[in-house]
Each structure stands twice: as structure tokens, then as C-alpha cells.
Write an enzyme that holds these catalytic residues in place. Sequence first.
Site, PDB file in Angstrom:
ATOM      1  N   CYS A 279       0.851  -1.177   0.000  1.00 11.10           N
ATOM      2  CA  CYS A 279       0.000   0.000   0.000  1.00 11.10           C
ATOM      3  C   CYS A 279       0.892   1.233   0.000  1.00 11.10           C
ATOM      4  O   CYS A 279       2.107   1.132  -0.090  1.00 11.10           O
ATOM      5  CB  CYS A 279      -0.911  -0.015   1.216  1.00 11.10           C
ATOM      6  SG  CYS A 279      -1.734  -1.601   1.497  1.00 11.10           S
TER       7      CYS A 279
ATOM      8  N   TRP B 210      -4.584  -1.828  -0.270  1.00 11.37           N
ATOM      9  CA  TRP B 210      -4.947  -3.004  -1.055  1.00 11.37           C
ATOM     10  C   TRP B 210      -5.512  -4.042  -0.098  1.00 11.37           C
ATOM     11  O   TRP B 210      -4.858  -4.442   0.851  1.00 11.37           O
ATOM     12  CB  TRP B 210      -3.736  -3.573  -1.792  1.00 11.37           C
ATOM     13  CG  TRP B 210      -4.138  -4.509  -2.883  1.00 11.37           C
ATOM     14  CD1 TRP B 210      -4.581  -5.791  -2.753  1.00 11.37           C
ATOM     15  CD2 TRP B 210      -4.175  -4.224  -4.273  1.00 11.37           C
ATOM     16  NE1 TRP B 210      -4.884  -6.316  -3.982  1.00 11.37           N
ATOM     17  CE2 TRP B 210      -4.643  -5.385  -4.933  1.00 11.37           C
ATOM     18  CE3 TRP B 210      -3.862  -3.111  -5.027  1.00 11.37           C
ATOM     19  CZ2 TRP B 210      -4.795  -5.450  -6.311  1.00 11.37           C
ATOM     20  CZ3 TRP B 210      -4.006  -3.177  -6.398  1.00 11.37           C
ATOM     21  CH2 TRP B 210      -4.469  -4.339  -7.028  1.00 11.37           C
TER      22      TRP B 210
ATOM     23  N   GLU C  19       0.987 -10.712 -16.677  1.00 10.80           N
ATOM     24  CA  GLU C  19       0.796  -9.537 -15.831  1.00 10.80           C
ATOM     25  C   GLU C  19      -0.040  -8.462 -16.514  1.00 10.80           C
ATOM     26  O   GLU C  19      -0.916  -7.858 -15.891  1.00 10.80           O
ATOM     27  CB  GLU C  19       2.157  -8.925 -15.468  1.00 10.80           C
ATOM     28  CG  GLU C  19       3.007  -9.737 -14.509  1.00 10.80           C
ATOM     29  CD  GLU C  19       4.340  -9.076 -14.260  1.00 10.80           C
ATOM     30  OE1 GLU C  19       4.723  -8.973 -13.085  1.00 10.80           O
ATOM     31  OE2 GLU C  19       5.007  -8.658 -15.230  1.00 10.80           O
TER      32      GLU C  19
ATOM     33  N   LYS D 154       3.692  -2.917  -6.803  1.00 12.43           N
ATOM     34  CA  LYS D 154       5.103  -2.791  -7.155  1.00 12.43           C
ATOM     35  C   LYS D 154       6.024  -3.534  -6.204  1.00 12.43           C
ATOM     36  O   LYS D 154       6.960  -4.186  -6.624  1.00 12.43           O
ATOM     37  CB  LYS D 154       5.485  -1.307  -7.181  1.00 12.43           C
ATOM     38  CG  LYS D 154       6.836  -1.030  -7.819  1.00 12.43           C
ATOM     39  CD  LYS D 154       6.842  -1.428  -9.272  1.00 12.43           C
ATOM     40  CE  LYS D 154       8.173  -1.227  -9.930  1.00 12.43           C
ATOM     41  NZ  LYS D 154       8.190  -1.807 -11.286  1.00 12.43           N
TER      42      LYS D 154
END
Length: 622
Positions: free
Chosen positions: A16, A88, A502, A617
Site C-alpha cells: 500500500c 490493497w 501480468e 510494485k
Amino acid sequence: MVLAICYLICYMLIMCGIIGYTGNRNAVSVVIEGLKRLEYRGYDSAGVAFFSEKGIEVRRCKGKIRELESFIESENPSSHNTIGHTRWATHGRPSEENAHPHRADGVVLVHNGIIENYLPLKRKLMQKGHHFTSETDTEVLCHLIADYAQRYQIENAVREALKEVKGAYAIAVIKEDEPDKIIGVRKDSPLVVGVGTGEYFLASDVPAFLSYTNNVIFLDDGEMVVLTKDGFFITGLDGVSVHKDVKSVSWSPSMAEKGGYRHFMLKEIFEQPRAIADTLRGRFNAESAEVNLEEFNITEKDLKEVERIFIVACGTSYHAALIGKYMIEGLVRIPVEVDIASEFRYRNPIIRPGDLMIVITQSGETADTLAAQKEARRLGAKVLSICNVVGSTSSREADAVFYTHSGPEIGVASTKAFTTQIIGLYLFAIAAGKVKGMISEDVSAELLSDLLMLPGKVEEALGTDENIKDIAKEFFRAKDFLYLGRGIEHPVALEGALKLKEISYIHAEGYPAGEMKHGPIALIDEELPVVFLAPRGRLHEKIASNMQEVKSRGGKIIIITNDADEDMRMISKKCIFVPKTNPYLTAVLMAVPVQLLAYHIGVLRGCDVDQPRNLAKSVTVE
């Protein structure tokens, strides 16, 4: 069983974003802008907490930051002290009540990470009369701090609460009756302080505040920072003062913007010639054919003593590690083991003092990689970290470090970080090969000369973009893809398949071409696109035979090659040509078309290529 399921959910957590600001600007605007710069990390809800005449006000919502911004812009709030968060979902579904910030008795908190023992803590707090409104572990931590804040100032309340906490966290805390402070603490989750002129920032990543200052302090595990508009101080959780140097990062704000490209991913693919050139700068002397070992913070003596190397990484970095294995074993002639970091310490690895572990991590904060790094050091190995972020945990805890200097990578799917990691491994292999007496000065000079020409050749490979776009238009509706390569191209095949999964959500597999007949050949029919990585070399005839096998079964062949002979076009009209270089660097040139192919197919399918679903990420817990 319930607890086990909760832990399983916890360990799926992905990163997050946190941003806090105190200073003379409108802190709400600064924090909203900072959250936008952290969008690449992945999230499904967002929120801010700010001081007003009414005390602390919290605004949060499910969805994107633009929805939060729209939600509060009619109020036009102004504050000099604000914290914000993008979340998230892990504990609890995406919803307003589960979004951060969380509040309890005048304490407001945002949190990245895992509170592993949140259930027993929650039960204890409920027995004391605390009432919970969310499903999150974060709210439990907020109530725990609030409980101690009845007896202590906020800094000491945080310290006492964290003594009871098990897990990973980066937190930013404010308290209603102490309106001039923001408290930040980290353990196994990154937190960075930005130092401006009369203003201070707290964030999970540098781009959040880079447009205001490039002066940063990287907090270490167990450190607490207290920010006010008049300054800051840092202590350990024991309250003892800690001195930290302010570092300047070289990224400019424009490096974190799209620069006219439609997506960050495309921008970063096209930045690769520049990123590679930056990674090379100052790293070797072409005239003397010497790699500058000071750039690795490693000595010739260290290299001479190494008899075995382990490389550990996750995801795309793992594919770079596999390429590095070919380079190091080929040029240094010592054995190299490559592990996925999440599996490494659970297989009871046989590591001895004198072994070298190379950890590869774009962020330097990947939890599994950090755990493997700690395990290797515990067992007596030296650790070399190849990463992109100066001052990251991996770089600080390693014996040696090689920074890739690729600049911030905003797109979730790694591109330029991958190719610059390969460059780091290539330089290491040359340096170690020469120190070990396995390659001569002439060979070293030739290998480095090829490296000098690589940025220009990557530029040429990028010139295939329009051709790749046309190929993507033909195949973007496919349900499956197969990527095949031999030797050092096998990891590129794995990377190509990963990128397609992805970015486009198409099922794809990467395989050694020689293994095709041991299973994947059963998949081949008239609907299956098969991407062959087929450079001219000693295995060229072998892979050409594999192409014929696919063609005879009706498979749709796409060839990426540096062989401009007509025999390739006779096999398939779908040919993508890259320049020639030595076999090790060919892997870099082959990576460019697989990145572009994934990008264009993802765009044609209407996918969010910068922020693919369910991905973020940095994966900062197991």
C-alpha cells in the site's frame, strides 16, 4: 484453523502507500498529490486524515484517488498537518469502513504491513470495552495505541503498543490533542522521511514527495521519527536518540512523470537505452578493460575467495538471476545456484562461510528477498545486493551493493529495472572472471566494448515497435501463449510469458524449447501463438527444428531473432529482428520485443497496463 486462514490471507499482502506532511502548504493538497504519485503501488481504496478547527477529520472511500479527491473537493479543506493512505485489501473486503485512516479515541493511524497477532490483541481490547467497526488488523493497532495514549504522550503510547505487536509495519500516527506531530515507525516495511525547508514529509516511497524535495532519510527497522513543522527527531523504540544522515537522491520529478507517453510502462520500456547508459556510467574503464570494483564495494581478495555463488530473487528479478547464472558460470567457471527467494530459506540451504549470495531486488524492500539475505548472512555468507533504490533495506544490510541507477520505475510490471539488473550481473561476471584468471584482458576488453554499444542497439530494438504493434493486433484475442527459448534465452522466454500474464491477463507459459516435446507440444493447435527466441548461435539449428515441429501442427509462430536470413521468414512472416551482439547481451535485446508485445496486447485488450489487477510494485511481506 481460522487463525491459519487469516495468516494465509496476510501473507498474500501487497504494498500500500503512505504519505504524511507537516508544513506551511495546504497539507491536504500535498497529501492527495503524494497519493497520486504512489498509485503505481496498487490499491483499491484511499483516505486522508487532517486537522481542522473541529479536530481530526477523516475522509476515505473505496475506489481510486480521483474519487476521494472528488469526495472532499467541495469542502475545500485546509490544514498544515495531514496523513494519507492507499490500501490493497487483505483483512476485509474493499470498502469505506476497511479503508485507512482508522480512528480510535482521538488517535488516527495509517499502516502498511501485517499485524500477525491482531486477533488475540483484538479480543483483549474488546474485553476492555473497545468497539471495532472494520475487519482490519490496522484498526486493532489503532485501538491498542489509543489504549496506551490514555496514560502516555503519543510517542510513548506508540512505543508501548508496538512492544505487544508481532508482524511487519510502517505506520503514520496523529493524535487529536497533539496537533503538531506526525509519528512514523517502521519494521520490515519501508518508510522514508523527506526533509524540505520548513516542511517535512513521511512516505512509503520517495516519488510521493519528490516534487518538493530530494533530501531524504531512510528509516531502519525499529526507528521512530517525530515530525513537526519546526523539525524532526529520530529515536529507537527504546527512546534513545538516533543520528541519521540526510541523503540526496538523483531522481528528478520529471523522471516520475509520463513524459508524453500514453502509459508509464511504455515510457519505461523506451527509457532503457538511457537507463543502461546510466548504469554503465563510471562502472568500468574501456581502455584498461577493468571493471571498477569500488562500484560493487567489493575487493579482488573477496572475489578470489569465492568458490560458490547463490543468486536469490523474486518475479522478474528471478529471471535476471537465471540470466546471470549463464553469465557467471560461463565467464567465471564457478557453480551458481539460483533460487526463488520465497523458497530459499525453507529448503534448508547448504551455505558455508566463503560463499557469496547475490540478491536482486528492484525496490530493496522485497520481504522474501530480505529474509533470504538475512539467512545467508546468518550462515556466514557475504551478500552482494543489486538494487535500484539508494538507502533501501537490502542495500543497507548487504556487505556490498551495486545500484542500477535506472531511475524510478512507476509501472508495476518491471522493464528497465530488469535490463539494468542484467547489466549489473554482466559487469560482475567480467570482474570476477578476470580476477579468477578465467578471461584474458583481450576478452574483457571485447565484452566491455560490446556493452558500450548496447544502449544504441537497444534503441534499434525499440525500432521494432510498429512491427510488434501489428503482430499484437493479430493475436490479442488469443487465450494462451507459449514462449520458447534455449540456453540463455530460456529465462527471456519465462520473462516474456510473465509480462504477458501480468499485463494482458492471458495465460502464458515460458519453456525451454528442448522440453517442448515433453509436454507442451500437446497444447499446439491452430489457435496457439508460439513465440520463439531464436538468435543466431550454436543452438540455432536446434530451435529451428522446434519451429518446424510447431509449424507442422498448425501453431502460429512469432520469431524474435537477430538472424536476417530468409530461412526465418520462410518459417514465419511474423519476424521481429534485433541487432547482433555477444550471446550474453543478446538476452537484453531479446527482452525488449517481449516487453513491447505484452504492452501492446494489454492495451488492445483494454487492460490497465500500469496497474494490473491484483498486483503491486513491492511485495513487502511474505
